[in-house]
Design a protein around this motif. Structure first.
Motif, PDB file in Angstrom:
ATOM      1  N   VAL A   9       0.848  -1.195   0.000  1.00 50.23           N
ATOM      2  CA  VAL A   9       0.000   0.000   0.000  1.00 50.23           C
ATOM      3  C   VAL A   9       0.880   1.239   0.000  1.00 50.23           C
ATOM      4  O   VAL A   9       1.742   1.403   0.878  1.00 50.23           O
ATOM      5  CB  VAL A   9      -0.922   0.026   1.231  1.00 50.23           C
ATOM      6  CG1 VAL A   9      -1.852   1.234   1.171  1.00 50.23           C
ATOM      7  CG2 VAL A   9      -1.719  -1.268   1.345  1.00 50.23           C
ATOM      8  N   GLU A  11       2.349   4.903  -2.630  1.00 52.28           N
ATOM      9  CA  GLU A  11       2.346   5.667  -3.878  1.00 52.28           C
ATOM     10  C   GLU A  11       2.990   4.930  -5.043  1.00 52.28           C
ATOM     11  O   GLU A  11       3.948   4.168  -4.884  1.00 52.28           O
ATOM     12  CB  GLU A  11       3.049   7.019  -3.682  1.00 52.28           C
ATOM     13  CG  GLU A  11       4.554   6.965  -3.550  1.00 52.28           C
ATOM     14  CD  GLU A  11       5.057   6.662  -2.151  1.00 52.28           C
ATOM     15  OE1 GLU A  11       6.281   6.712  -1.940  1.00 52.28           O
ATOM     16  OE2 GLU A  11       4.219   6.373  -1.255  1.00 52.28           O
ATOM     17  N   LEU A  44      -2.057  -1.569  -3.880  1.00 60.61           N
ATOM     18  CA  LEU A  44      -3.132  -0.604  -3.684  1.00 60.61           C
ATOM     19  C   LEU A  44      -2.500   0.776  -3.680  1.00 60.61           C
ATOM     20  O   LEU A  44      -1.703   1.111  -2.801  1.00 60.61           O
ATOM     21  CB  LEU A  44      -3.845  -0.858  -2.353  1.00 60.61           C
ATOM     22  CG  LEU A  44      -4.923   0.153  -1.953  1.00 60.61           C
ATOM     23  CD1 LEU A  44      -6.023   0.251  -3.003  1.00 60.61           C
ATOM     24  CD2 LEU A  44      -5.511  -0.197  -0.582  1.00 60.61           C
ATOM     25  N   THR A  45      -2.837   1.586  -4.691  1.00 63.03           N
ATOM     26  CA  THR A  45      -2.166   2.853  -4.880  1.00 63.03           C
ATOM     27  C   THR A  45      -3.135   3.861  -5.496  1.00 63.03           C
ATOM     28  O   THR A  45      -4.366   3.683  -5.399  1.00 63.03           O
ATOM     29  CB  THR A  45      -0.909   2.649  -5.767  1.00 63.03           C
ATOM     30  OG1 THR A  45      -0.157   3.859  -5.803  1.00 63.03           O
ATOM     31  CG2 THR A  45      -1.257   2.200  -7.167  1.00 63.03           C
ATOM     32  N   ARG A  46      -2.607   4.893  -6.135  1.00 61.31           N
ATOM     33  CA  ARG A  46      -3.419   5.895  -6.829  1.00 61.31           C
ATOM     34  C   ARG A  46      -2.746   6.208  -8.159  1.00 61.31           C
ATOM     35  O   ARG A  46      -1.611   6.697  -8.190  1.00 61.31           O
ATOM     36  CB  ARG A  46      -3.528   7.176  -5.995  1.00 61.31           C
ATOM     37  CG  ARG A  46      -4.222   8.329  -6.706  1.00 61.31           C
ATOM     38  CD  ARG A  46      -3.961   9.642  -5.995  1.00 61.31           C
ATOM     39  NE  ARG A  46      -4.462  10.770  -6.759  1.00 61.31           N
ATOM     40  CZ  ARG A  46      -3.804  11.354  -7.758  1.00 61.31           C
ATOM     41  NH1 ARG A  46      -2.611  10.912  -8.128  1.00 61.31           N
ATOM     42  NH2 ARG A  46      -4.341  12.389  -8.389  1.00 61.31           N
ATOM     43  N   LEU A  67      -3.117  -5.005  -9.711  1.00 59.67           N
ATOM     44  CA  LEU A  67      -3.474  -3.636  -9.325  1.00 59.67           C
ATOM     45  C   LEU A  67      -4.941  -3.614  -8.932  1.00 59.67           C
ATOM     46  O   LEU A  67      -5.803  -4.049  -9.702  1.00 59.67           O
ATOM     47  CB  LEU A  67      -3.219  -2.681 -10.493  1.00 59.67           C
ATOM     48  CG  LEU A  67      -3.437  -1.194 -10.257  1.00 59.67           C
ATOM     49  CD1 LEU A  67      -2.432  -0.666  -9.234  1.00 59.67           C
ATOM     50  CD2 LEU A  67      -3.314  -0.425 -11.568  1.00 59.67           C
ATOM     51  N   THR A  68      -5.250  -3.124  -7.747  1.00 59.67           N
ATOM     52  CA  THR A  68      -6.638  -3.089  -7.307  1.00 59.67           C
ATOM     53  C   THR A  68      -7.445  -2.096  -8.135  1.00 59.67           C
ATOM     54  O   THR A  68      -6.924  -1.080  -8.610  1.00 59.67           O
ATOM     55  CB  THR A  68      -6.752  -2.680  -5.828  1.00 59.67           C
ATOM     56  OG1 THR A  68      -6.354  -1.320  -5.682  1.00 59.67           O
ATOM     57  CG2 THR A  68      -5.873  -3.552  -4.945  1.00 59.67           C
ATOM     58  N   SER A  71      -7.411   1.548  -7.235  1.00 51.40           N
ATOM     59  CA  SER A  71      -6.193   2.320  -7.511  1.00 51.40           C
ATOM     60  C   SER A  71      -6.334   3.236  -8.716  1.00 51.40           C
ATOM     61  O   SER A  71      -5.585   4.201  -8.868  1.00 51.40           O
ATOM     62  CB  SER A  71      -5.013   1.367  -7.748  1.00 51.40           C
ATOM     63  OG  SER A  71      -4.755   0.581  -6.608  1.00 51.40           O
ATOM     64  N   TRP A  99      -1.920  12.293  -2.871  1.00 54.30           N
ATOM     65  CA  TRP A  99      -2.124  10.966  -2.313  1.00 54.30           C
ATOM     66  C   TRP A  99      -3.472  10.909  -1.589  1.00 54.30           C
ATOM     67  O   TRP A  99      -3.663  11.489  -0.533  1.00 54.30           O
ATOM     68  CB  TRP A  99      -1.000  10.595  -1.357  1.00 54.30           C
ATOM     69  CG  TRP A  99      -1.210   9.298  -0.629  1.00 54.30           C
ATOM     70  CD1 TRP A  99      -1.346   9.118   0.712  1.00 54.30           C
ATOM     71  CD2 TRP A  99      -1.330   7.990  -1.224  1.00 54.30           C
ATOM     72  NE1 TRP A  99      -1.526   7.786   0.994  1.00 54.30           N
ATOM     73  CE2 TRP A  99      -1.516   7.073  -0.172  1.00 54.30           C
ATOM     74  CE3 TRP A  99      -1.297   7.531  -2.543  1.00 54.30           C
ATOM     75  CZ2 TRP A  99      -1.668   5.709  -0.405  1.00 54.30           C
ATOM     76  CZ3 TRP A  99      -1.450   6.165  -2.770  1.00 54.30           C
ATOM     77  CH2 TRP A  99      -1.636   5.276  -1.710  1.00 54.30           C
ATOM     78  N   LEU A 101      -6.706   7.958  -0.761  1.00 56.20           N
ATOM     79  CA  LEU A 101      -6.936   6.518  -0.692  1.00 56.20           C
ATOM     80  C   LEU A 101      -8.277   6.259  -0.026  1.00 56.20           C
ATOM     81  O   LEU A 101      -8.623   6.909   0.967  1.00 56.20           O
ATOM     82  CB  LEU A 101      -5.813   5.854   0.110  1.00 56.20           C
ATOM     83  CG  LEU A 101      -5.804   4.331   0.206  1.00 56.20           C
ATOM     84  CD1 LEU A 101      -5.528   3.708  -1.157  1.00 56.20           C
ATOM     85  CD2 LEU A 101      -4.737   3.879   1.208  1.00 56.20           C
TER      86      LEU A 101
END
Length: 312
Positions: A9, A11, A44-46, A67-68, A71, A99, A101
């Motif tokens: 989890v 960036e 799990l990111t953005r 990749l979720t 994200s 950032w 989430l």
């Protein structure tokens, strides 16, 4: 546990080096490192739906990192970091990052994981850091939690609050990895052994401070004095992703030695075999970092490269 489900989890961003974009971000690099070493890994990111975001998606697909869905952010731009490489191969960054989430998504993903790694900007930069903290409060006590703060002072805000956020995650983690720069910023003027003892006192069971080409120092709760591990000589091309390769190598070493149950037990009382295996995991981490710094960019080793390393 031979095939734990790993969740990373934090960036994902684009590193711009000499005007050329490359996939980057410490947690994403760790996820790639774990996948290259054969571990089932989800990130799990953005990521925005721009050209940079598509580049990151393609990179993750190539590397075998899941990749979720949470994200992917429609209508948002992907974060960037512009790196300048010095004569010694070290990188200095200028960040353009956002950032955020979903707390519910983080909690749901963590519920399915056997191992959770959090790190860097994603664990410290609001508002997304709040979701990371909430997630860590809900995870199973049998899920291994690892943390690399990878301190970026310019993004952390007021120092007192930043240190408190970092220490809150240390207290929730079984394994904590600091660079010597991290340790110096968090605890200026304190000796390395004192820093390691402090991290263990917060609740970690294994704490490591990396020292670049000099290797690392490891401390294990209940094991007495810290142990210095020497790095093998290597020609440094650049250091981008070196700490991340160390982290993925450390996690791989822990998992491959079957140490998740020992590190997550209600009572941590390591015997000689467990202590030896944990030190072996530190050697795997050093070997992983040595491979990474010997080539350009954030390029952690694949399993056969790690196995062939002279450090092992």
């Amino acid at each position: 546990m031979l095939t734990p489900r790993c969740l990373v989890v934090g960036e994902a961003l684009v590193d711009v080096v000499d005007g050329v974009p490359h996939p980057g971000g410490s947690p994403m690099n760790v996820a790639v490192g774990l996948a290259r070493l054969g571990l089932s890994t989800t990130l799990l990111t953005r990521i925005g739906d721009d050209a940079c975001g598509r580049m990151l998606e393609e990179h993750l697909v190539r590397e075998g990192v899941a990749l979720t869905a949470a994200s992917l952010r429609v209508g948002e731009r992907t974060s960037r970091a512009t790196a300048a490489i010095g004569a010694d191969g070290a990188a200095v960054y200028d960040f353009d990052i956002e950032w955020t989430l979903s707390e519910s998504a983080a909690i749901a993903e963590a519920a399915e994981a056997d191992l959770i790694h959090v790190g860097s900007i994603g664990a410290s930069l609001e508002p997304g850091a709040n979701a990371v903290h909430a997630m860590l409060r809900t995870v199973s006590s049998r899920a291994l939690r690892t943390y690399d703060p990878n301190i970026r002072p310019a993004l952390l805000g007021p120092r007192t609050a930043a240190v408190a956020r970092v220490e809150a995650i240390m207290a929730a983690s079984h394994v904590v990895k600091l660079s010597d720069e991290d340790a110096g910023w968090l605890y200026p003027g304190r000796r390395g052994d004192d820093v390691l003892a402090h991290v263990l006192a917060l609740g970690a069971r294994m704490a490591v401070v990396t020292r670049g080409g000099e290797g690392c120092v490891t401390a294990i709760a209940g094991a007495g004095e810290p142990v210095t591990r020497r790095a093998s000589p290597v020609t440094v091309v650049d250091t981008i992703g070196a700490g991340d390769a160390f982290m993925s190598g450390l996690v791989y070493g822990i998992v491959s030695a079957g140490l998740i149950p020992e590190l997550t037990a209600d009572v941590f009382a390591p015997d000689a075999d467990v202590l030896s295996a944990l030190e072996g995991a530190a050697d795997a981490a050093l070997a992983s970092a040595a491979v990474a710094v010997s080539r350009t960019g954030a390029a952690p080793p694949r399993l056969h490269e790690l196995e062939q390393s002279s450090v092992l």
